[in-house]
Design an enzyme around this catalytic site. Structure first.
Site, PDB file in Angstrom:
ATOM      1  N   CYS A   2       0.841  -1.188   0.000  1.00  8.65           N
ATOM      2  CA  CYS A   2       0.000   0.000   0.000  1.00  8.65           C
ATOM      3  C   CYS A   2       0.883   1.248   0.000  1.00  8.65           C
ATOM      4  CB  CYS A   2      -0.945   0.090   1.185  1.00  8.65           C
ATOM      5  SG  CYS A   2      -2.031  -1.307   1.364  1.00  8.65           S
ATOM      6  N   ARG A  27       3.721  -0.212  -5.034  1.00  8.73           N
ATOM      7  CA  ARG A  27       3.532  -0.820  -3.705  1.00  8.73           C
ATOM      8  C   ARG A  27       2.209  -1.577  -3.595  1.00  8.73           C
ATOM      9  NH1 ARG A  27       7.046   1.865  -0.028  1.00  8.73           N
ATOM     10  NH2 ARG A  27       5.880   1.020   1.706  1.00  8.73           N
ATOM     11  N   TRP A  73      -2.929  -2.612  -1.627  1.00 11.94           N
ATOM     12  CA  TRP A  73      -2.649  -4.031  -1.853  1.00 11.94           C
ATOM     13  C   TRP A  73      -3.449  -4.748  -0.773  1.00 11.94           C
ATOM     14  CZ3 TRP A  73      -0.604  -8.170   0.855  1.00 11.94           C
ATOM     15  CH2 TRP A  73      -0.218  -9.281   0.095  1.00 11.94           C
ATOM     16  N   ASN A  99      -1.685   1.736   6.032  1.00 21.34           N
ATOM     17  CA  ASN A  99      -0.866   0.656   5.500  1.00 21.34           C
ATOM     18  C   ASN A  99      -0.488  -0.222   6.680  1.00 21.34           C
ATOM     19  OD1 ASN A  99       1.023  -0.956   4.250  1.00 21.34           O
ATOM     20  ND2 ASN A  99       2.564   0.647   4.017  1.00 21.34           N
ATOM     21  N   GLY A 100      -0.721  -1.518   6.601  1.00 24.83           N
ATOM     22  CA  GLY A 100      -0.380  -2.402   7.722  1.00 24.83           C
ATOM     23  C   GLY A 100      -1.551  -3.293   8.068  1.00 24.83           C
ATOM     24  N   GLU A 485      16.439 -17.818  -9.214  1.00 30.64           N
ATOM     25  CA  GLU A 485      16.034 -16.447  -9.532  1.00 30.64           C
ATOM     26  C   GLU A 485      15.372 -16.384 -10.907  1.00 30.64           C
ATOM     27  OE1 GLU A 485      15.547 -13.870  -7.986  1.00 30.64           O
ATOM     28  OE2 GLU A 485      15.612 -12.232  -9.413  1.00 30.64           O
ATOM     29  N   LYS A 489      11.567 -15.114 -11.542  1.00 26.80           N
ATOM     30  CA  LYS A 489      11.224 -14.024 -12.475  1.00 26.80           C
ATOM     31  C   LYS A 489      10.122 -14.453 -13.417  1.00 26.80           C
ATOM     32  CE  LYS A 489      12.596 -11.630 -10.845  1.00 26.80           C
ATOM     33  NZ  LYS A 489      13.146 -11.037  -9.727  1.00 26.80           N
ATOM     34  N   GLU A 492       6.742 -14.864 -11.531  1.00 26.70           N
ATOM     35  CA  GLU A 492       6.232 -13.572 -11.047  1.00 26.70           C
ATOM     36  C   GLU A 492       5.515 -12.786 -12.139  1.00 26.70           C
ATOM     37  OE1 GLU A 492       8.957 -11.454  -7.666  1.00 26.70           O
ATOM     38  OE2 GLU A 492       9.951 -11.834  -9.559  1.00 26.70           O
ATOM     39  N   HIS A 508      16.076 -36.542  -8.752  1.00 29.19           N
ATOM     40  CA  HIS A 508      15.301 -36.883  -7.558  1.00 29.19           C
ATOM     41  C   HIS A 508      13.880 -36.326  -7.629  1.00 29.19           C
ATOM     42  CE1 HIS A 508      18.864 -38.581  -5.786  1.00 29.19           C
ATOM     43  NE2 HIS A 508      19.521 -37.464  -6.037  1.00 29.19           N
ATOM     44  N   LYS A 607       5.839  -4.583  -4.475  1.00 33.18           N
ATOM     45  CA  LYS A 607       7.292  -4.451  -4.420  1.00 33.18           C
ATOM     46  C   LYS A 607       7.811  -4.564  -2.994  1.00 33.18           C
ATOM     47  CE  LYS A 607      11.157  -2.917  -6.418  1.00 33.18           C
ATOM     48  NZ  LYS A 607      11.595  -4.188  -7.002  1.00 33.18           N
TER      49      LYS A 607
HETATM   50  C1  G6P Z   1       8.769  -8.735  -2.673  1.00 40.62           C
HETATM   51  C2  G6P Z   1       9.250  -8.219  -4.008  1.00 40.62           C
HETATM   52  C3  G6P Z   1      10.523  -8.978  -4.409  1.00 40.62           C
HETATM   53  C4  G6P Z   1      11.574  -8.858  -3.326  1.00 40.62           C
HETATM   54  C5  G6P Z   1      11.041  -9.300  -1.963  1.00 40.62           C
HETATM   55  C6  G6P Z   1      12.007  -8.931  -0.845  1.00 40.62           C
HETATM   56  O1  G6P Z   1       8.339 -10.036  -2.793  1.00 40.62           O
HETATM   57  O2  G6P Z   1       8.249  -8.390  -4.993  1.00 40.62           O
HETATM   58  O3  G6P Z   1      11.017  -8.444  -5.615  1.00 40.62           O
HETATM   59  O4  G6P Z   1      12.683  -9.626  -3.668  1.00 40.62           O
HETATM   60  O5  G6P Z   1       9.803  -8.638  -1.684  1.00 40.62           O
HETATM   61  O6  G6P Z   1      12.090  -7.533  -0.787  1.00 40.62           O
HETATM   62  P1  G6P Z   1      13.295  -6.728  -0.218  1.00 40.62           P
HETATM   63  O7  G6P Z   1      12.914  -5.285  -0.401  1.00 40.62           O
HETATM   64  O8  G6P Z   1      13.411  -7.093   1.239  1.00 40.62           O
HETATM   65  O9  G6P Z   1      14.508  -7.104  -0.969  1.00 40.62           O
END
Ligand code: G6P
Length: 612
Positions: A2, A27, A73, A99-100, A485, A489, A492, A508, A607
């Site tokens: 948020c 956010r 969010w 937010n929270g 990673e 990606k 996501e 396995h 994010k």
């Molecule tokens: C969210 C974001 C990711 C990020 C993760 C950790 O899931 O979408 O891209 O890697 O949070 O965030 P940070 O700010 O702690 O690296």
């Protein structure tokens, strides 16, 4: 999660709020709303992105120089117009954005229902705004800020809030516990926001709020207090944010821009720290703790998401070079699983935003147990940077695309420097190897450019596999976390189910998935694992899987064996995560785009995850 923005001053608030919300949209983006004071508080909110809100608001009364806004969010209640913020109290006295998560919302709601309060939404926020109103109307001669403070003493959970009171046209109140808020101080104007992005074009003077702070801007005067009404000292800091970082700079998407920025990002990360001429690495932020770090019996890395993948690479690097045992933990597990933390332990938290709730909670827990807390963080002034004893900023610049790209490369760059520096301080690396690796790292930005030149080729591979339902990513050694990673990606942003695996583990389980519909992306440059990974690729081919390999230039053997090949320049194995992750990022980007997905704002994600 948020985004909150607020304004009080002499300018029209609405354009500032909308622009600010757009800057914070990464956010959360399932609904948005604004409330602007113009004789009365006009409130507009709408499901969907900020654009929808703007359409909805057009031709309505949006005048006024005081207002608050929110982009959501969803946590409590589905994303719809009613659950969108701001929320208004039953008798219209207070309007609030939040937010929270209010954890004791059910008890508070029960008490308010007994007092005759009724609720329209499914949110915990509506309970909070009514709780403020309840205290305001219950007491005589009480002002809005006192009611806010009284309500917050009853709240269990996390909040960043901005509040308007319809009986106080010159007052904007903000409070924080757990969810970040920053106050911007202009000339006769003030801003409140979840981060500095909406503020930077108006002023560079900011105050980062701490937990339990209440900011009151009343009749053009700004005071900071705690919940008990005691004044708190104001530390005005200068923003370290370039406004150019907040737009797409000619690219179609922030994600693409951020992928292409990586040669520069890595240079920015090592600027002033890596000195090939003197064969030197200087990590200024860790100077004081370096002896302690070098003497550590073990290091615990905690993080989430992409930062956790960087942490895994850190483990391999630090164990191999500095010979310090390293454990890498998901913050969300570490904070609850009752781990053994000893006094001499060093905890290294890695976070792009510095605001991830689980990471911050894990840090607090480790701190209470007596560990030394260090950080690797991108956002200057973030909560993590303020709760760590020492650390290193990654200097990747603002990362707006929800899927992390350049922040990962910057974190890995810091971890390479850290591992090498520790190895050097401990006498575990020869002068020659140290010098060679410093030179290798300095050469990486140029090598990355040649990989980015392959963008069209990578797009054509994405075209071939864009309709896949599953994908498997394999790697070994430093490139196992890169496989994780790459898979992250892809899922996501394209919503294709993807798994990352250490290639040796394939037999396995994942091998059962292989058929002629499964793309298997193998990160296979020529390193110590080359022969091993070659056999893994043969195993995939024997089962008619489609193999896409990332190989060192000139590797004819793998070219022959693979369905599709992406080459990277030759480099030392330590540097290969920085090189191989780029094609994986581009592959995900193009795949998502071809599938009609919103690459910068993928569904359900945000994010900065500031709630549990
Ligand atoms: C969210 C974001 C990711 C990020 C993760 C950790 O899931 O979408 O891209 O890697 O949070 O965030 P940070 O700010 O702690 O690296």
């Amino acid at each position: 999660m948020c985004g909150i923005v607020g304004y009080i001053g002499t300018k029209e608030a609405y354009p500032i709020l909308i622009k600010g919300l757009k800057r914070l949209e990464y956010r959360g983006y399932d609904s948005a709303g604004v409330a602007v004071f113009n004789g009365k508080i006009n409130l507009y909110k709408h499901k969907g992105k900020i654009k929808e809100l703007e359409k909805f608001v057009s031709a309505k009364d949006i005048g006024g120089t005081l207002g608050i806004g929110h982009t959501r969010w969803a946590t409590h209640g589905e994303p719809n117009d009613t659950n969108a913020h701001p929320h208004r109290s039953m008798n219209d006295l207070f309007t609030l954005v939040h937010n929270g998560i209010i954890e004791n919302y059910a008890d508070l709601k029960k008490d308010l229902i007994k007092q005759g309060y009724k609720f329209n939404s499914d949110t915990d926020t509506e309970i909070l705004v009514n709780l403020v109103e309840f205290f305001y109307t219950r007491e005589d001669d009480i002002d809005a800020e006192t009611a806010v403070r009284m309500a917050l003493t009853k709240v269990v959970g996390a909040y960043g809030i901005a509040v308007l009171c319809s009986e106080e046209p010159g007052t904007l109140i903000a409070a924080r516990k757990g969810s970040p808020l920053v106050i911007g101080i202009g000339s006769n104007e003030y801003f409140v926001a979840s981060d500095a992005a909406p503020i930077v074009e108006y002023t560079n003077n900011v105050v980062y709020m701490n937990d339990y702070d209440v900011a009151v801007i009343k009749n053009n005067k700004f005071t900071l207090k705690n919940l008990q009404n005691n004044p708190m000292s104001l530390t005005i800091e200068q923003l370290d944010l370039n406004i150019g970082e907040l737009d797409k700079g000619g690219f179609d998407h922030f994600m693409l821009k951020e992928i292409f920025e990586q040669p520069k990002t890595i240079e920015d990360t090592f600027r002033g720290r890596l000195n090939p001429a003197k064969s030197e690495i200087v990590l200024g932020g860790l100077l004081d703790v370096m002896p302690k770090l070098a003497a550590a019996e073990r290091l615990i890395i905690i993080s989430c998401g992409t930062s956790w993948h960087a942490g895994l690479i850190g483990e391999y690097l630090i164990e191999e070079y500095a010979k310090i045992p390293v454990e890498v933990e998901y913050a969300s597990e570490f904070r609850y699983r009752k781990p053994v933390i000893r006094k001499g332990d060093i905890v290294l938290a890695i976070s792009q935003s510095g605001e991830t709730a689980d990471t911050l909670a894990a840090v607090e827990m480790a701190k209470d147990a007596g560990a030394t807390i260090l950080g690797i963080c991108n956002v200057t002034g973030s909560t993590l940077s303020r709760v760590t004893e020492a650390g290193v900023y990654t200097h990747a610049g603002a990362e707006i695309g929800v899927a992390s790209t350049k922040a990962f490369s910057a974190q890995v760059t810091v971890l390479i420097m850290l591992a090498l520096k520790l190895a050097y301080v401990k006498g575990e690396i020869s002068d020659k190897d140290y010098k060679d690796l410093i030179e290798e790292l300095a050469a990486i930005p140029e090598k990355l450019k040649t990989i980015l030149d392959n963008n069209d080729h990578i797009r054509s591979i994405a075209e071939k596999y864009k309709d896949s339902v599953n994908a498997l990513y394999l790697g070994r050694g430093y490139l196992f976390p890169v496989a994780l990673e790459g898979a992250l990606k892809l899922k996501e942003i394209s919503y294709i189910h993807a798994e990352g695996y250490p290639a040796g583990e394939m037999k396995h389980g994942p091998i059962a998935l292989i058929d002629n519909n499964l793309p298997v992306i193998v990160v296979a440059p020529q390193d110590d694992y080359y022969e091993k990974i070659l056999s893994n690729i043969r195993e995939v081919k024997a089962r008619r899987g489609n193999v896409i390999t990332i190989v060192t230039e000139g590797d004819e053997k793998l070219k022959e064996l693979s369905d599709d090949v992406i080459t990277i320049p030759r480099s030392h194995p330590v540097m290969t995560p920085l090189l191989t992750v780029i094609p994986l990022q581009l592959f995900s980007y193009h795949t998502a785009l071809m599938r009609g997905c919103n690459v910068d704002q993928p569904r359900n994600l945000a994010k900065s995850v500031t709630v549990e």
